[in-house]
Structures are given as structure tokens and as C-alpha cells.
Design an enzyme around this catalytic site. Structure first.
Site, mmCIF file in Angstrom:
data_model
loop_
_atom_site.group_PDB
_atom_site.id
_atom_site.type_symbol
_atom_site.label_atom_id
_atom_site.label_comp_id
_atom_site.label_asym_id
_atom_site.label_seq_id
_atom_site.Cartn_x
_atom_site.Cartn_y
_atom_site.Cartn_z
ATOM 1 N N GLY A 1 41.817 46.827 14.230
ATOM 2 C CA GLY A 1 42.248 47.019 15.953
ATOM 3 C C GLY A 1 41.452 48.023 16.558
ATOM 4 O O GLY A 1 40.861 47.710 17.557
ATOM 5 N N GLU B 1 46.006 43.147 10.059
ATOM 6 C CA GLU B 1 46.391 44.264 9.663
ATOM 7 C C GLU B 1 47.596 44.919 9.832
ATOM 8 O O GLU B 1 48.067 45.998 9.652
ATOM 9 C CB GLU B 1 45.047 45.501 9.793
ATOM 10 C CG GLU B 1 43.950 45.085 8.929
ATOM 11 C CD GLU B 1 42.763 45.981 9.023
ATOM 12 O OE1 GLU B 1 42.026 45.932 8.218
ATOM 13 O OE2 GLU B 1 42.779 46.983 9.913
ATOM 14 N N ASN C 1 34.985 35.075 9.540
ATOM 15 C CA ASN C 1 33.727 34.851 8.733
ATOM 16 C C ASN C 1 33.834 33.739 7.879
ATOM 17 O O ASN C 1 34.802 33.133 7.835
ATOM 18 C CB ASN C 1 33.311 36.383 7.993
ATOM 19 C CG ASN C 1 34.267 36.654 6.990
ATOM 20 O OD1 ASN C 1 34.994 35.675 6.264
ATOM 21 N ND2 ASN C 1 34.286 37.927 6.465
ATOM 22 N N ALA D 1 31.225 47.947 10.114
ATOM 23 C CA ALA D 1 32.188 47.540 11.239
ATOM 24 C C ALA D 1 31.279 46.385 12.101
ATOM 25 O O ALA D 1 31.661 46.033 13.344
ATOM 26 C CB ALA D 1 32.183 48.621 12.335
ATOM 27 N N ALA D 2 30.411 45.729 11.650
ATOM 28 C CA ALA D 2 29.828 44.635 12.146
ATOM 29 C C ALA D 2 30.495 43.572 12.808
ATOM 30 O O ALA D 2 30.433 43.028 13.906
ATOM 31 C CB ALA D 2 28.446 44.055 11.231
ATOM 32 N N GLY D 3 31.453 42.859 11.990
ATOM 33 C CA GLY D 3 32.453 41.888 12.568
ATOM 34 C C GLY D 3 33.073 42.216 13.757
ATOM 35 O O GLY D 3 33.497 41.714 14.701
ATOM 36 N N ASP D 4 33.727 43.540 13.798
ATOM 37 C CA ASP D 4 34.684 43.992 14.605
ATOM 38 C C ASP D 4 33.795 44.600 16.037
ATOM 39 O O ASP D 4 34.059 44.107 17.114
ATOM 40 C CB ASP D 4 35.194 45.365 14.360
ATOM 41 C CG ASP D 4 36.398 45.329 13.277
ATOM 42 O OD1 ASP D 4 36.742 44.140 13.066
ATOM 43 O OD2 ASP D 4 36.652 46.092 12.361
#
Length: 331
Positions: free
Chosen positions: A41, A138, A182, A242-245
Site C-alpha cells: 500500500g 496485505e 501478475n 517494487a516494480a509492480g507497485d
């Protein structure tokens, strides 16, 4: 400036850098250790704020030193923290191992995040005042559902990252406008390993899906539209934590500003590609200026229609490494 609310986790990431991740029962010697603010988050909130969003963070930290640092990191990035509560006990932590190829494995201890079981006074109004609500998994599921209900009641776009992967109740899917799994999460939700088949199956539950494919870019599918595959830019991966976030935060900003989905996906992919070239989670996230410049330099990349039955994404870890090309969309 688009308004974004994030109902999600805040964690302190305890990151160990190793040549190769240890197997069960194995001890390895690492090269470095860092404590850095994270949590899916908070990561999405920081990414969106650095990229030009007006962001409010809804969640909780513990009454400990980590909680002070987590709140400070969000505020320093320009995230509004009035709705980030401090509760008794420890803050959430994530124990991360990063190998020399940029891959990672993560163990999350929820801590204060487990105390967020619903919305509190003022949260409904904060969501109502936003263009987009970002959700992940989460926090306790009842809190995620409460946020999704509030967003749906106020006509706010809801973007859900279904991580960590788990079965999702029909009510949550029905209140989700855009699902961003993903490839592994998409497979867990559908039982289908081909991302295109998984995306098609998910459209029975949600109106729009973006499946992130790591080295293969991203795949967008929407009801009544032809699927679209957007390639990512080859970069040298240092840390993919942290690529996805970063991708989700950037996508929320782009869509909130009214960009068409193909352009939004390319811009978000550029932000994620920048992030994997730097160590850490929030520390790796680019500014708007950096992302605009990187996206402009990569303007030669184009979106292509996804063919049914076309090849799936490469296996996890394929094409990655400090000395290899990594297409840094997200994974």
C-alpha cells in the site's frame, strides 16, 4: 492533479542482498543489509505521489521506531498521512532476500496492518473525494471489502492488486473496476497458466484486467475490446522488489489524468523500468520528470494486438540479471 486514496499496508522492509538465495537448510553470506520503508500500500502511494498524484494513505503503523520512520517516509514523498493510524504493538515488516540477478523472495509479518479491519471516521469521505482507490491484500479482507464498497457507493474507480494471491470473494470482484495481477496471481485466481486465457477468464468477474508479465511487458483485456500487449523497455535489473507497485501507482496517475489505456500502460511501464534499475522499494521509485523523459526516449515502442494462443510469458527469472536485459514492467 488526480486524487488517489490508498487503503493498504505499510511495512519496514528488512532487505538482505545475497549472490544467490539460500535453499532450505542452507546458510549463505550476504553482501549488504538495509532497512527501508515498504509495504504494497505505502509503495503504491509513494509511487503515485512522486509521479504527480495527490495521494492519501489509509492504514496503520505500530507504536515503535519503525512506525515513526514509515510515517515520515510517506510524508516526505508528499503523501497525506492523517488517516494513517498509530496502534499499539509493532509495525508490519517484510523480510526480503534479493539475489544478484535482481530476483527476490519475501516473508511479510503483518504487525499493525492486521489491526485495520474496516474504515474509521473520515475514511469514507477521503475515498469519496478521490478519483481512484488503490487496494491490495496485505490488510484483513474485511477492510479491503469495506474500501471497495465505499468506492463503489461514491462512483470511485477501484484498482485491486490481488497480492498476496488468495481466493477472492465475489463481492470484492464485483466492486473492482480494474484488476492488476501478475502472471502468477492471474494463474492462482483462474487455474490457467497462459496469461491471455487467464485474462479472458477474469473478465467474467471484472470489467478490465491488466496482467503484468515481467520480461514480456503487460497484457490488457477489457470487456468488448480486443486484448492489447504492450512491450516493456529492456533495462539492466538491480532489484525488482517494487516494480509492480511502481507500475500500479503510475497507472493510477495516468488513468486519473484521462490518458487512454495504451498510453497509460506505456507510461506506467516506463516508471517500473526505471525502478528496477535501482535498489530498494520506495527509494527506487522515479519522479514524474524522470518518467516523462524515459518514456519519451522509448517512444519507438508500440502496443500490438494480442493474438489468441500467442506465446506465454517466459519462465520466472528468464532474461533477468545485473548483466542481462530485464523488461521492467512488473512482476
Amino acid at each position: 492533479m488526480t486524487a488517489i486514496a490508498v487503503l493498504g499496508s505499510t511495512n519496514m522492509d528488512l532487505v538482505a542482498y545475497v549472490p544467490k538465495a539460500p535453499r532450505t537448510g542452507e546458510t549463505v553470506t550476504g553482501s549488504a543489509f538495509r532497512t527501508v520503508p515498504g509495504g504494497k500500500g505505502a509503495n503504491q502511494a509513494v509511487a503515485a505521489a512522486r509521479l504527480g498524484g495527490e495521494v492519501v494513505m489509509i492504514g496503520a503503523v505500530g507504536a515503535d521506531e519503525f512506525g515513526v520512520r514509515l510515517r515520515s517516509a510517506l510524508a516526505s514523498a508528499g503523501v497525506e498521512t492523517a488517516a494513517l493510524r498509530t496502534v499499539e504493538g509493532a509495525s508490519g515488516t517484510a523480510h526480503i532476500t534479493v539475489d544478484d540477478e535482481g530476483g527476490n523472495s519475501i516473508v511479510v509479518i503483518p504487525g499493525a496492518n492486521a489491526r485495520v479491519t474496516g474504515l474509521e471516521a473520515g475514511d469514507d469521505s477521503r475515498i469519496a473525494a478521490s478519483d481512484t482507490l488503490l487496494l491490495q491484500l496485505e490488510l484483513p479482507l474485511e477492510a479491503v471489502l469495506a474500501g471497495a464498497r465505499a468506492a463503489r457507493a461514491h462512483g470511485v474507480r477501484t484498482v485491486l492488486t490481488p497480492a498476496p494471491a488468495r481466493p477472492l470473494p465475489a463481492e470484492l470482484l464485483a466492486a473492482t473496476d480494474l484488476l492488476v495481477p501478475n502472471e502468477h496471481e492471474a494463474a492462482a485466481l483462474t487455474g490457467l497458466t497462459d496469461p491471455r486465457q487467464a485474462a479472458a477468464a477474469l473478465l467474467h468477474e471484472v470489467p478490465e484486467v491488466v496482467v503484468t508479465l515481467g520480461a514480456a511487458g503487460v497484457l490488457w483485456a477489457a470487456r468488448g475490446r480486443e486484448p492489447l500487449a504492450v512491450p516493456a523497455t529492456p533495462v539492466r535489473a538491480v532489484d525488482t522488489t517494487a516494480a509492480g507497485d511502481t507500475f500500479v501507482g503510475a497507472l493510477a496517475v495516468a488513468l486519473g489524468e484521462g490518458r487512454a489505456m495504451p498510453e497509460a500502460l506505456r507510461w506506467a511501464s516506463a516508471a517500473a523500468a526505471l525502478s528496477v534499475q535501482r535498489p530498494g522499494a520506495q527509494d527506487s521509485m522515479p519522479t514524474r520528470g524522470e518518467t516523462d523523459a524515459f518514456a519519451a526516449a522509448d517512444a519507438g515502442g508500440t502496443a500490438t494486438a494480442a493474438r489468441p494462443g500467442a506465446g506465454s510469458a517466459p519462465p520466472a527469472g528468464a532474461g533477468t540479471g545485473a548483466g542481462a536485459d530485464e523488461r521492467g514492467a512488473a512482476s
